[in-house]
Motif scaffolding. Structure first.
Motif, PDB file in Angstrom:
ATOM      1  N   SER A 198      -4.837   3.080 -33.588  1.00  0.00           N
ATOM      2  CA  SER A 198      -4.726   4.468 -33.143  1.00  0.00           C
ATOM      3  C   SER A 198      -3.648   5.233 -33.889  1.00  0.00           C
ATOM      4  O   SER A 198      -3.440   6.429 -33.630  1.00  0.00           O
ATOM      5  N   GLY A 199      -2.943   4.552 -34.798  1.00  0.00           N
ATOM      6  CA  GLY A 199      -1.945   5.223 -35.621  1.00  0.00           C
ATOM      7  C   GLY A 199      -0.516   4.926 -35.250  1.00  0.00           C
ATOM      8  O   GLY A 199       0.406   5.548 -35.784  1.00  0.00           O
ATOM      9  N   VAL A 200      -0.295   3.973 -34.330  1.00  0.00           N
ATOM     10  CA  VAL A 200       1.051   3.598 -33.911  1.00  0.00           C
ATOM     11  C   VAL A 200       1.506   2.384 -34.717  1.00  0.00           C
ATOM     12  O   VAL A 200       0.823   1.359 -34.737  1.00  0.00           O
ATOM     13  N   SER A 201       2.653   2.500 -35.364  1.00  0.00           N
ATOM     14  CA  SER A 201       3.249   1.351 -36.036  1.00  0.00           C
ATOM     15  C   SER A 201       4.102   0.594 -35.030  1.00  0.00           C
ATOM     16  O   SER A 201       5.035   1.156 -34.452  1.00  0.00           O
ATOM     17  N   ALA A 245      -0.214   7.994 -30.359  1.00  0.00           N
ATOM     18  CA  ALA A 245      -0.685   9.107 -31.194  1.00  0.00           C
ATOM     19  C   ALA A 245      -0.541   8.703 -32.652  1.00  0.00           C
ATOM     20  O   ALA A 245       0.230   7.789 -32.980  1.00  0.00           O
ATOM     21  N   PRO A 246      -1.247   9.361 -33.548  1.00  0.00           N
ATOM     22  CA  PRO A 246      -1.118   9.039 -34.970  1.00  0.00           C
ATOM     23  C   PRO A 246       0.282   9.343 -35.497  1.00  0.00           C
ATOM     24  O   PRO A 246       0.972  10.247 -35.002  1.00  0.00           O
ATOM     25  N   PRO A 262     -10.154   4.623 -30.931  1.00  0.00           N
ATOM     26  CA  PRO A 262      -8.750   5.024 -30.980  1.00  0.00           C
ATOM     27  C   PRO A 262      -8.303   5.666 -29.670  1.00  0.00           C
ATOM     28  O   PRO A 262      -9.101   6.278 -28.945  1.00  0.00           O
ATOM     29  N   VAL A 263      -7.024   5.511 -29.376  1.00  0.00           N
ATOM     30  CA  VAL A 263      -6.422   6.072 -28.161  1.00  0.00           C
ATOM     31  C   VAL A 263      -5.455   7.176 -28.558  1.00  0.00           C
ATOM     32  O   VAL A 263      -4.738   7.052 -29.552  1.00  0.00           O
ATOM     33  N   ASP A 264      -5.445   8.248 -27.795  1.00  0.00           N
ATOM     34  CA  ASP A 264      -4.477   9.325 -28.016  1.00  0.00           C
ATOM     35  C   ASP A 264      -4.049   9.850 -26.654  1.00  0.00           C
ATOM     36  O   ASP A 264      -4.833  10.476 -25.947  1.00  0.00           O
ATOM     37  N   THR A 265      -2.809   9.560 -26.275  1.00  0.00           N
ATOM     38  CA  THR A 265      -2.302  10.000 -24.976  1.00  0.00           C
ATOM     39  C   THR A 265      -1.240  11.081 -25.134  1.00  0.00           C
ATOM     40  O   THR A 265      -0.466  11.324 -24.209  1.00  0.00           O
TER      41      THR A 265
END
Length: 383
Positions: free
Chosen positions: A13-16, A289-290, A316-319
């Protein structure tokens, strides 16, 4: 959902995902490499408290401490030698990720002495020294986001030193940190440096905010105060993300981006919950989030792997996107009830510096104790 699936989905989802821990034992046993291989860990953050605990745990440092003691090295220089060696070793473990991610991840942080947090010039000097001492492109030098730290951030970036900016609590300070980064990049560009190799993260602290604000809400009392508990940190982080997208889509940024510059990613720090009544994965679940980093103590990483609260499905997840209005309303309500929000955030910065200084003193005390033990053993052996 399997544990690896949760971590994989968050990563996708874009999280490192970074680990907030480092020790020589973790390096020597291959535990760090294992987390990289199985748990999607792509970076490491450290601090003096982590190193002090590592020194007291087992004999992994005994040989180096003995050598330092035999050479008469004092505690401050010994601490730098010990920590920089661990960080250098960790950068080697993460070097393949550094290359594979296009020089974005695979990073390891080492901290400027927090006793210098109010001294711009000394912070710059030690940032240069640590950068040269570790001598690896995938290291971050941690500089606190104090007023005196802001020009130090600009100076370090202008010289090609990648920086992890730490101890950010307020939205205004987050914006100031981003501007300090842009200022540094523009100076680096004028100096002819390769902007693509300069990187930075802006570390926004989370659980400490709720631990500071919740007791004030409890004192105010009432149903509205109760409903606002535990929401200030996430609301502030979501507004910081909104500011991130605004700043790094501006015409000023477009000029730097065209020259190869990288965005300064928001990093969610202090992600272990302090109130046991809260879900132990909340500072991960609510901030996916990304283009963000989430640095987790191992306990939090394990909790996320086991039971992170993710929406159904595999995508993908985006909260974060779409939450800014509600976040602003939440903080407005906190202030309207009488919580001195901005003053409390200022106090958190001051307390944060004090805690970091105490941690540094603890580390130096631990190093001195280990040096004394090593010297005593050597003297006893030669007596």
């Amino acid at each position: 959902m399997q544990s690896n699936d949760r971590l994989e989905r968050i990563s996708a989802s874009g999280v490192s995902i970074w680990l907030d821990d480092l020790s020589r034992d973790r390096l020597d046993t291959g535990e760090l490499a294992e987390l990289v291989s199985t748990s999607h860990v792509v970076g490491v953050t450290t601090n003096p408290t982590i190193f002090a605990a590592a020194l007291q745990d087992g004999d992994a440092y005994a040989d180096q401490v003995g050598d330092l003691a035999a050479r008469g090295i004092g505690a401050e220089e010994a601490a730098i030698a010990l920590t920089s060696d661990d960080v250098r070793s960790a950068t080697a473990v993460l070097a393949p990720l550094y290359t594979a991610s296009g020089f974005q991840d695979g990073r390891v942080s080492i901290e400027v002495d927090p006793r210098l947090a109010r001294d711009t010039e000394e912070t710059i000097a030690q940032a240069r020294r640590l950068w040269a001492l570790v001598d690896r492109p995938n290291v971050y030098v941690k500089i606190p986001a104090t007023e005196q730290g802001l020009p130090a951030i600009t100076a370090a970036i202008s010289e090609g030193i990648s920086v992890n900016v730490t101890l950010i609590f307020s939205l205004d300070r987050y914006r100031a940190v981003a501007q300090a980064y842009l200022d540094g990049l523009e100076k680096a560009q004028l100096a002819g440096l390769d902007l693509s190799r300069i990187a930075s993260v802006a570390s926004v602290f989370l659980s400490r905010i709720d631990a500071k604000i919740d007791p004030v809400l409890d004192e105010i009392g009432g149903d509205e105060a109760a409903t606002l508990r535990g929401g200030a940190a996430i609301a502030g982080a979501r507004l910081a993300y909104e500011a991130f997208e605004e700043i790094f889509s501006s015409p000023r940024w477009a000029d730097l981006s065209s020259a190869g510059a990288r965005v300064q990613r928001p990093l969610w720090a202090s992600t272990g919950v302090k109130d046991p009544s809260y879900p132990d994965t909340r500072y991960v679940d609510e901030l996916i989030a990304p283009h963000v980093v989430n640095t987790m103590p191992e306990k939090t990483l394990q909790a996320v792997a086991d039971h992170a609260r993710l929406p159904d499905g595999d995508g993908p997840v985006d909260t974060v996107h779409g939450t800014a209005v509600a976040a602003r309303e939440h903080l407005d309500a906190v202030v309207r009830l009488g919580v001195p929000y901005e003053r409390l955030l200022t106090e958190l910065e001051e307390e944060g510096v004090e805690k970091f200084v105490a941690s540094q003193n603890e580390l130096l005390g631990t190093v001195q104790s280990e040096l004394d033990k090593a010297a005593s053993r050597t003297n006893g052996a030669t007596a």
